[in-house]
Design a protein around this motif. Structure first.
Motif, PDB file in Angstrom:
ATOM      1  N   LEU A  96       0.686  -1.019  -0.101  1.00  8.43           N
ATOM      2  CA  LEU A  96       0.046  -0.002  -0.056  1.00  8.43           C
ATOM      3  C   LEU A  96       0.828   1.191  -0.015  1.00  8.43           C
ATOM      4  CD1 LEU A  96      -3.001   0.471   0.179  1.00  8.43           C
ATOM      5  CD2 LEU A  96      -2.849   0.802   2.567  1.00  8.43           C
ATOM      6  N   ASN A  97       0.616   2.244  -0.625  1.00  2.00           N
ATOM      7  CA  ASN A  97       1.112   3.621  -1.020  1.00  2.00           C
ATOM      8  C   ASN A  97       2.558   3.491  -1.602  1.00  2.00           C
ATOM      9  OD1 ASN A  97      -1.002   4.773   0.559  1.00  2.00           O
ATOM     10  ND2 ASN A  97      -0.079   4.381   2.592  1.00  2.00           N
ATOM     11  N   SER A  98       2.593   2.506  -2.198  1.00  4.21           N
ATOM     12  CA  SER A  98       4.093   2.189  -2.805  1.00  4.21           C
ATOM     13  C   SER A  98       3.623   1.892  -4.365  1.00  4.21           C
ATOM     14  CB  SER A  98       4.824   1.060  -2.524  1.00  4.21           C
ATOM     15  OG  SER A  98       5.958   0.767  -3.227  1.00  4.21           O
ATOM     16  N   GLU A  99       4.644   2.646  -5.250  1.00  6.82           N
ATOM     17  CA  GLU A  99       4.496   2.567  -6.712  1.00  6.82           C
ATOM     18  C   GLU A  99       5.490   1.450  -7.216  1.00  6.82           C
ATOM     19  OE1 GLU A  99       2.203   4.225  -8.435  1.00  6.82           O
ATOM     20  OE2 GLU A  99       1.291   5.062  -6.674  1.00  6.82           O
ATOM     21  N   GLN A 100       6.245   0.957  -6.693  1.00  4.23           N
ATOM     22  CA  GLN A 100       7.301  -0.027  -6.878  1.00  4.23           C
ATOM     23  C   GLN A 100       6.855  -1.329  -6.553  1.00  4.23           C
ATOM     24  OE1 GLN A 100       9.980   0.702  -9.169  1.00  4.23           O
ATOM     25  NE2 GLN A 100      10.215  -1.322  -9.138  1.00  4.23           N
ATOM     26  N   ALA A 101       6.502  -2.249  -7.336  1.00 10.47           N
ATOM     27  CA  ALA A 101       6.456  -3.606  -6.939  1.00 10.47           C
ATOM     28  C   ALA A 101       7.557  -4.346  -6.644  1.00 10.47           C
ATOM     29  CB  ALA A 101       5.553  -4.317  -8.186  1.00 10.47           C
ATOM     30  N   GLU A 102       7.379  -5.281  -5.694  1.00 10.36           N
ATOM     31  CA  GLU A 102       8.555  -6.214  -5.211  1.00 10.36           C
ATOM     32  C   GLU A 102       8.452  -7.596  -5.802  1.00 10.36           C
ATOM     33  OE1 GLU A 102       8.997  -6.124  -0.819  1.00 10.36           O
ATOM     34  OE2 GLU A 102       8.883  -3.879  -0.788  1.00 10.36           O
ATOM     35  N   GLY A 103       9.573  -8.248  -5.808  1.00  5.07           N
ATOM     36  CA  GLY A 103       9.775  -9.576  -6.335  1.00  5.07           C
ATOM     37  C   GLY A 103       9.789  -9.521  -7.635  1.00  5.07           C
ATOM     38  N   PRO A 104       9.637 -10.882  -8.354  1.00  2.20           N
ATOM     39  CA  PRO A 104      10.183 -10.649  -9.813  1.00  2.20           C
ATOM     40  C   PRO A 104       9.248  -9.708 -10.833  1.00  2.20           C
ATOM     41  CG  PRO A 104       8.848 -12.590  -9.362  1.00  2.20           C
ATOM     42  CD  PRO A 104       9.086 -12.138  -7.880  1.00  2.20           C
ATOM     43  N   LYS A 105       9.505  -9.420 -11.988  1.00  2.22           N
ATOM     44  CA  LYS A 105       8.891  -8.671 -12.775  1.00  2.22           C
ATOM     45  C   LYS A 105       7.692  -9.342 -13.230  1.00  2.22           C
ATOM     46  CE  LYS A 105      12.716  -5.364 -14.321  1.00  2.22           C
ATOM     47  NZ  LYS A 105      13.278  -4.926 -15.565  1.00  2.22           N
ATOM     48  N   SER A 106       6.465  -8.657 -13.379  1.00  2.00           N
ATOM     49  CA  SER A 106       5.265  -9.396 -13.861  1.00  2.00           C
ATOM     50  C   SER A 106       4.394  -8.408 -14.536  1.00  2.00           C
ATOM     51  CB  SER A 106       4.541 -10.244 -12.680  1.00  2.00           C
ATOM     52  OG  SER A 106       4.019  -9.178 -11.920  1.00  2.00           O
ATOM     53  N   ASN A 107       3.432  -8.914 -15.462  1.00  2.00           N
ATOM     54  CA  ASN A 107       2.391  -8.041 -16.069  1.00  2.00           C
ATOM     55  C   ASN A 107       1.119  -7.820 -15.073  1.00  2.00           C
ATOM     56  OD1 ASN A 107       4.181  -7.302 -18.248  1.00  2.00           O
ATOM     57  ND2 ASN A 107       3.619  -9.347 -19.303  1.00  2.00           N
ATOM     58  N   LEU A 108       1.163  -8.338 -13.889  1.00  2.00           N
ATOM     59  CA  LEU A 108       0.064  -8.282 -12.956  1.00  2.00           C
ATOM     60  C   LEU A 108      -0.693  -6.988 -12.884  1.00  2.00           C
ATOM     61  CD1 LEU A 108       1.042 -11.023 -10.395  1.00  2.00           C
ATOM     62  CD2 LEU A 108      -0.527 -11.337 -12.282  1.00  2.00           C
ATOM     63  N   LYS A 109      -1.758  -6.954 -12.611  1.00  2.00           N
ATOM     64  CA  LYS A 109      -2.251  -5.667 -12.352  1.00  2.00           C
ATOM     65  C   LYS A 109      -2.128  -5.097 -11.096  1.00  2.00           C
ATOM     66  CE  LYS A 109      -6.529  -6.076 -15.766  1.00  2.00           C
ATOM     67  NZ  LYS A 109      -7.840  -6.091 -15.846  1.00  2.00           N
ATOM     68  N   LYS A 110      -2.220  -3.716 -10.765  1.00  2.00           N
ATOM     69  CA  LYS A 110      -2.023  -3.246  -9.534  1.00  2.00           C
ATOM     70  C   LYS A 110      -2.768  -3.853  -8.280  1.00  2.00           C
ATOM     71  CE  LYS A 110      -1.709   1.140  -6.810  1.00  2.00           C
ATOM     72  NZ  LYS A 110      -1.687   2.571  -7.018  1.00  2.00           N
ATOM     73  N   LYS A 111      -3.973  -3.991  -8.586  1.00  2.00           N
ATOM     74  CA  LYS A 111      -4.998  -4.372  -7.760  1.00  2.00           C
ATOM     75  C   LYS A 111      -4.640  -6.055  -7.261  1.00  2.00           C
ATOM     76  CE  LYS A 111      -8.481  -5.324 -11.117  1.00  2.00           C
ATOM     77  NZ  LYS A 111      -9.959  -4.802 -11.597  1.00  2.00           N
ATOM     78  N   THR A 112      -4.179  -6.640  -8.247  1.00  2.00           N
ATOM     79  CA  THR A 112      -3.938  -8.185  -8.034  1.00  2.00           C
ATOM     80  C   THR A 112      -2.820  -8.280  -7.226  1.00  2.00           C
ATOM     81  OG1 THR A 112      -4.788  -8.881 -10.333  1.00  2.00           O
ATOM     82  CG2 THR A 112      -3.053 -10.598  -9.154  1.00  2.00           C
ATOM     83  N   GLY A 174     -11.835   3.782  -8.349  1.00  2.00           N
ATOM     84  CA  GLY A 174     -12.655   3.391  -9.158  1.00  2.00           C
ATOM     85  C   GLY A 174     -13.049   2.249  -9.272  1.00  2.00           C
ATOM     86  N   VAL A 175     -12.524   1.275  -8.745  1.00  2.00           N
ATOM     87  CA  VAL A 175     -13.049  -0.227  -8.736  1.00  2.00           C
ATOM     88  C   VAL A 175     -14.540  -0.079  -7.983  1.00  2.00           C
ATOM     89  CG1 VAL A 175     -12.845  -2.564  -8.026  1.00  2.00           C
ATOM     90  CG2 VAL A 175     -10.890  -1.095  -8.553  1.00  2.00           C
ATOM     91  N   SER A 176     -15.498  -1.146  -8.476  1.00  4.79           N
ATOM     92  CA  SER A 176     -16.833  -0.844  -8.125  1.00  4.79           C
ATOM     93  C   SER A 176     -16.740  -1.639  -6.710  1.00  4.79           C
ATOM     94  CB  SER A 176     -17.663  -1.891  -8.880  1.00  4.79           C
ATOM     95  OG  SER A 176     -17.299  -3.226  -8.844  1.00  4.79           O
ATOM     96  N   LYS A 177     -17.754  -1.230  -5.673  1.00  9.88           N
ATOM     97  CA  LYS A 177     -17.953  -1.739  -4.606  1.00  9.88           C
ATOM     98  C   LYS A 177     -17.817  -3.017  -4.362  1.00  9.88           C
ATOM     99  CE  LYS A 177     -20.294   2.332  -2.314  1.00  9.88           C
ATOM    100  NZ  LYS A 177     -21.570   2.830  -1.600  1.00  9.88           N
ATOM    101  N   GLY A 178     -18.460  -3.963  -5.265  1.00  8.03           N
ATOM    102  CA  GLY A 178     -18.571  -5.362  -5.299  1.00  8.03           C
ATOM    103  C   GLY A 178     -17.211  -5.936  -5.565  1.00  8.03           C
ATOM    104  N   LYS A 179     -16.589  -5.500  -6.349  1.00  5.73           N
ATOM    105  CA  LYS A 179     -15.136  -5.935  -6.848  1.00  5.73           C
ATOM    106  C   LYS A 179     -14.349  -5.886  -5.762  1.00  5.73           C
ATOM    107  CE  LYS A 179     -15.526  -6.475 -11.830  1.00  5.73           C
ATOM    108  NZ  LYS A 179     -14.779  -5.975 -13.155  1.00  5.73           N
ATOM    109  N   ALA A 180     -14.365  -4.372  -5.237  1.00  5.36           N
ATOM    110  CA  ALA A 180     -13.530  -4.264  -4.060  1.00  5.36           C
ATOM    111  C   ALA A 180     -13.379  -5.008  -3.120  1.00  5.36           C
ATOM    112  CB  ALA A 180     -13.667  -2.413  -3.583  1.00  5.36           C
ATOM    113  N   PHE A 181     -14.792  -5.337  -2.763  1.00  8.02           N
ATOM    114  CA  PHE A 181     -14.911  -6.199  -1.453  1.00  8.02           C
ATOM    115  C   PHE A 181     -14.663  -7.835  -1.835  1.00  8.02           C
ATOM    116  CE2 PHE A 181     -18.080  -9.581   0.005  1.00  8.02           C
ATOM    117  CZ  PHE A 181     -17.785  -9.465   1.369  1.00  8.02           C
TER     118      PHE A 181
END
Length: 260
Positions: A96-112, A174-181
Motif C-alpha cells: 500500500l502507498n508504494s508505486e514500486q512492486a517487489e519480487g520478480p517482474k510481472s504484468n499483473l495488475k496493481k490490484k492483483t 474507481g473499482v466497483s464496491k462489489g469487486k473491491a469487497f
C-alpha cells in the motif's frame, strides 16, 4: 473435523471479510490517520500473538530439553523468517502507498499485486491457527480450546483492518464496491486453506509442534517489521500508528492470558 475446529479456522477469514465490507459503508478513500491506526493495531496483535500464543508455548513444549529448551523456538523462528524472505523474492506484490512492486517482474495488475501482498501476510497467520488447532485435535495439554479460540479471535481482529486496507483504496481508484469487497475478501482466503492443510497433516505436525509454532511466529514477525511498521511510520503522524500498535498488543495479550 469438529465444529469447534471449523469455527476456529474460519473466524480469521470472517474478520477479513467484515473489514473488506467497510467499502459498502465508508467513503471512497480511507483517511491517512485511520490507515496508520489500523496498520499499527494489526502489527501489535501479530507481535503479541507471536509471543504469547506461539513462542512461549513452543518453549513450554521443549521443557524436557532442559537448558536447551530454547532450541526449537529459535530454530523454528529463523526458518519462518527465511521462509517469508524467500516468498518476498519469488512472489510479485505491491505494498500500500508504494508505486514500486517487489519480487520478480510481472504484468499483473496493481490490484492483483495488492491482494498478493496481503495474502503474504495471511500465510503465516493461517499456519499459526492451523498448528494450534492441530495440537488441540491431538490432545496436546499445552493448548486449550479457549487459548486456541483466543488466537483465532486476535487474528480476526487484526484481519479486520487488513480487509479494509485492501478494499478501500481499490474503491478510491474507481473499482466497483462489489469487486473491491471481493478482492479484500479474497486476500484472506489463504488463511483457512493454510490452516486446513496444517490440520490435515496433524500427525506429522505434532511431533515437531514447537518448531511449527515458532515458525509461524517468525513469519509473522517478518511481516510486522518488514511491512507493517514502515507503513505505519512513514510521513506525518507516525505516533498514531505507535499508539495503536501498543493497543493491539495489549488487547491480544489480554485475550491470550485471560482465555488461555
Amino acid at each position: 473435523m469438529s465444529f469447534e475446529i471449523f469455527r476456529g479456522i474460519m473466524i480469521p477469514f470472517i474478520g477479513t471479510s467484515l473489514g473488506a465490507a467497510c467499502v459498502f459503508f465508508m467513503k471512497k478513500s480511507m483517511h491517512t490517520l485511520l490507515q496508520k491506526a489500523l496498520t499499527g493495531f494489526a502489527g501489535g496483535v501479530m507481535v503479541a500473538a507471536s509471543v504469547w500464543s506461539l513462542l512461549i508455548p513452543a518453549m513450554n513444549y521443549a521443557e524436557p530439553m532442559g537448558k536447551f529448551a530454547f532450541v526449537p523456538a529459535a530454530v523454528g523462528f529463523w526458518v519462518g523468517i527465511l521462509f517469508l524472505l524467500i516468498l518476498d523474492h519469488i512472489i510479485p506484490h505491491l505494498h500500500l502507498n508504494s508505486e514500486q512492486a517487489e519480487g520478480p517482474k510481472s504484468n499483473l495488475k496493481k490490484k492483483t499485486m495488492l491482494v498478493l501482498a496481503v495474502a503474504l501476510h495471511n500465510i503465516p497467520e493461517g499456519m499459526a491457527v492451523g498448528v494450534v488447532y492441530a495440537g488441540l485435535a491431538m490432545g496436546e495439554a499445552e493448548i486449550s480450546m479457549m487459548g486456541a479460540l483466543a488466537l483465532s479471535i486476535g487474528i480476526a481482529i487484526q484481519n479486520f483492518p487488513e480487509g479494509a486496507i485492501i478494499s478501500m483504496p481499490l474503491r478510491a481508484e474507481g473499482v466497483s464496491k462489489g469487486k473491491a469487497f471481493w478482492y479484500g475478501m479474497l486476500s484472506g482466503i489463504v488463511e483457512p486453506l493454510g490452516a486446513l492443510l496444517t490440520i490435515l497433516a496433524a500427525g506429522l505436525v505434532v511431533p515437531v509442534l514447537p518448531y511449527f509454532l515458532s515458525f509461524a511466529a517468525g513469519a509473522m514477525i517478518y511481516v510486522v517489521v518488514e511491512e507493517l511498521i514502515p507503513e505505519m511510520s512513514e510521513g506525518k503522524h507516525s505516533n498514531i500508528g505507535t499508539v495503536f500498535f501498543a493497543l493491539g498488543f495489549t488487547i491480544m495479550m489480554i485475550l491470550d492470558v485471560a482465555l488461555g
